[in-house]
Motif scaffolding. Structure first.
Motif, PDB file in Angstrom:
ATOM      1  N   ASN A 111       0.702  -1.085  -0.053  1.00 28.49           N
ATOM      2  CA  ASN A 111       0.070  -0.025   0.049  1.00 28.49           C
ATOM      3  C   ASN A 111       0.841   1.256  -0.097  1.00 28.49           C
ATOM      4  N   PRO A 112       0.249   2.501  -0.520  1.00 25.78           N
ATOM      5  CA  PRO A 112       1.024   3.616  -0.158  1.00 25.78           C
ATOM      6  C   PRO A 112       0.947   3.882   0.987  1.00 25.78           C
ATOM      7  N   CYS A 113       2.151   4.864   1.386  1.00 23.87           N
ATOM      8  CA  CYS A 113       2.271   5.198   2.771  1.00 23.87           C
ATOM      9  C   CYS A 113       2.764   6.635   2.652  1.00 23.87           C
ATOM     10  N   THR A 114       2.223   7.669   3.629  1.00 26.43           N
ATOM     11  CA  THR A 114       2.707   8.860   3.670  1.00 26.43           C
ATOM     12  C   THR A 114       3.203   9.173   5.234  1.00 26.43           C
ATOM     13  N   ILE A 115       4.626  10.075   5.325  1.00 18.71           N
ATOM     14  CA  ILE A 115       5.119  10.098   6.576  1.00 18.71           C
ATOM     15  C   ILE A 115       5.222  11.771   6.772  1.00 18.71           C
ATOM     16  N   ASN A 116       5.034  12.109   7.658  1.00 20.77           N
ATOM     17  CA  ASN A 116       5.062  13.535   8.089  1.00 20.77           C
ATOM     18  C   ASN A 116       6.201  13.824   8.900  1.00 20.77           C
ATOM     19  N   MET A 117       7.399  14.482   8.240  1.00 16.35           N
ATOM     20  CA  MET A 117       8.652  14.297   9.105  1.00 16.35           C
ATOM     21  C   MET A 117       9.323  15.933   8.882  1.00 16.35           C
ATOM     22  N   PRO A 118      10.304  16.137   9.464  1.00 13.49           N
ATOM     23  CA  PRO A 118      11.100  17.440   9.523  1.00 13.49           C
ATOM     24  C   PRO A 118      11.902  17.369   8.426  1.00 13.49           C
TER      25      PRO A 118
END
Length: 460
Positions: free
Chosen positions: A344-351
């Motif tokens: 599956n696609p995955c998104t990460i919120n990161m600095p």
């Protein structure tokens, strides 16, 4: 007088139907033989029978797997993570609508707290000689993913405890169908001496003669239908005391192959291919792909990954695409064939500071030739990394990273889109420990490619 109970079991077939005709032959013939001797016979599956890499499983959303188990006379099964978290809610909820066996999943609920109509925590069988046999089923607790799909999976150990408490005074023999893995099976055997036999899956363990842990006998038949397990339990008919338990595995390459096995398994594949013959796009020219080269197709999928997730940037390994697409109509089967992964696609919120570290790690020259097993990957090598919204520039001895044309800001937060397998392995520590992850379920990467191709005309 003695009573003999024969238990045949399979696990983690993953829709590898190459040996299914032989498995079918074995369990149906053995049932007839044992019943002619007056013995009791059960056939169980321990989950991950279905895997959507196979066109027949994907096209029917697992209903064909249910049909095959019906035809082989299975008595009960549990689900694995491939049934549980690679299907949309409505597909799993309807997969077993025509089952002729018991589906046992003690730790699966709907989000309103009710159980699905097709499943129950356990079933009690009564043998011809009056022995009461309680069979429990549990699946691995991938709660976060089930939650996103509309299910609620809870701690299997808690559910096992409830079931054992209900069954221990009402049955003479307790069997657990456990899609939890060998380590949990060993723990359960130590914690619940009331369970006599634990038939396991998930970790693809092979126990040729079973394994005794405390008073429990553990069984495991590997993966892909290479083996079928056979557990024999001998009891005193009058006192119901267990006199002996034994286990053996039959290697399906050597166990008297079904006539025309190769041809029959090919028919399964062809049936699925025909069901997936629906065109989803038309290409004006061929698009080639090579895991060791930056190609138009892998770039296109990386772009689709970023756009679908509305992310700032994305990266993906080119080995995710197994081959190119020919000119003309592109069917659902074509996309399954080139991108069979249940990823599956995955998104990460990161600095930006952490994102930069991750992106620089992707430049490691060892990546392309790395061989990957597990994590849903169905390719052979990792391949080169493709990027979208990401650019690397060399300034003196420093490699700079740009996101959408702007130098990455160490303190600014970015949304990175990636295949979800990069969150499970030990590829990137920064991604592993990131708290803000979103898994985009139930879409696979091939669904994103279909979406991208269907809404655009590609000029090569």
């Amino acid at each position: 007088m003695e009573e003999m109970i024969h238990i045949y079991h399979t696990n983690d077939l993953h829709s590898h139907l190459e040996h299914w005709p032989s498995i079918h032959k074995l369990v149906t013939e053995r049932r007839r033989w044992h019943e002619e001797e007056g013995d009791e016979v059960f056939v169980f599956d321990i989950g991950d029978h279905m895997d959507r890499w196979h066109p027949l499983s994907d096209a029917t959303r697992g209903k064909a797997n249910c049909r095959l188990m019906n035809e082989a006379g299975y008595d009960a099964a549990t689900i694995g993570n491939n049934e549980g978290i690679t299907l949309p809610f409505e597909d799993l909820d309807s997969m077993y609508i025509e089952k002729e066996f018991e589906m046992l999943v003690a730790n699966l609920y709907k989000q309103d707290g009710s159980r699905p109509a097709w499943a129950k925590p356990y079933h009690v069988y009564i043998s011809k000689k009056g022995t009461r046999i309680g069979v429990i089923g549990v699946t691995v607790n991938f709660g976060r993913f089930y939650q996103q799909l509309g299910w609620n999976v809870i701690d299997p150990i808690e559910e096992i405890e409830k079931c054992v408490q209900e069954l221990k005074e009402e049955t003479d023999l307790i069997i657990l169908l456990s899609h939890l893995g060998i380590h949990d099976d060993e723990r359960i055997a130590s914690q619940f001496p009331e369970i006599d036999v634990i038939l396991g899956g998930h970790t693809h363990h092979i126990l040729h003669e079973g394994k005794e842990v405390g008073s429990s006998l553990l069984g495991g038949a590997g993966k892909f239908g290479y083996y079928t397990g056979h557990v024999t339990v001998k009891l005193d008919q009058d006192t119901k005391t267990i006199l002996q338990k034994s286990a053996v595995l039959y290697e399906m390459n050597e166990a008297g192959q079904a006539e025309g096995e190769t041809e029959k398994s090919a028919v399964y594949y062809l049936e699925g291919k025909e069901l997936m013959g629906e065109p989803v796009a038309s290409l004006p020219a061929e698009i080639t792909s090579d895991p060791m080269q930056h190609s138009e197709l892998s770039k296109l999928l990386t772009q689709a990954l970023r756009e679908w997730c509305d992310a700032d940037c994305a990266f993906m390994n080119a080995g995710m695409i197994l081959k190119g697409l020919k000119q003309g109509d592109v069917t659902k089967f074509d996309l399954l064939e080139i991108c069979p992964h249940p990823i599956n696609p995955c998104t990460i919120n990161m600095p930006g500071a952490e994102l930069k570290e991750v992106l620089l790690q992707t430049r490691d020259e060892t990546w392309p030739h790395m061989q990957i097993k597990g994590l849903g990957f169905r390719g052979t090598v990792m391949g080169v990394m493709e990027y979208d919204g990401i650019e690397f520039r060399q300034k003196g001895n420093v490699q700079q990273v740009f996101i959408n044309g702007e130098l990455i800001d160490a303190k600014k937060h970015y949304i990175l889109a990636i295949p979800d397998m990069f969150t499970f392995g030990r590829f990137f520590p920064e991604i592993q420990r990131a708290e803000e992850k979103r898994y985009w379920l139930p879409e696979f990467l091939r669904n994103l490619l279909e979406w991208k191709l269907s809404k655009m005309t590609i000029h090569i």
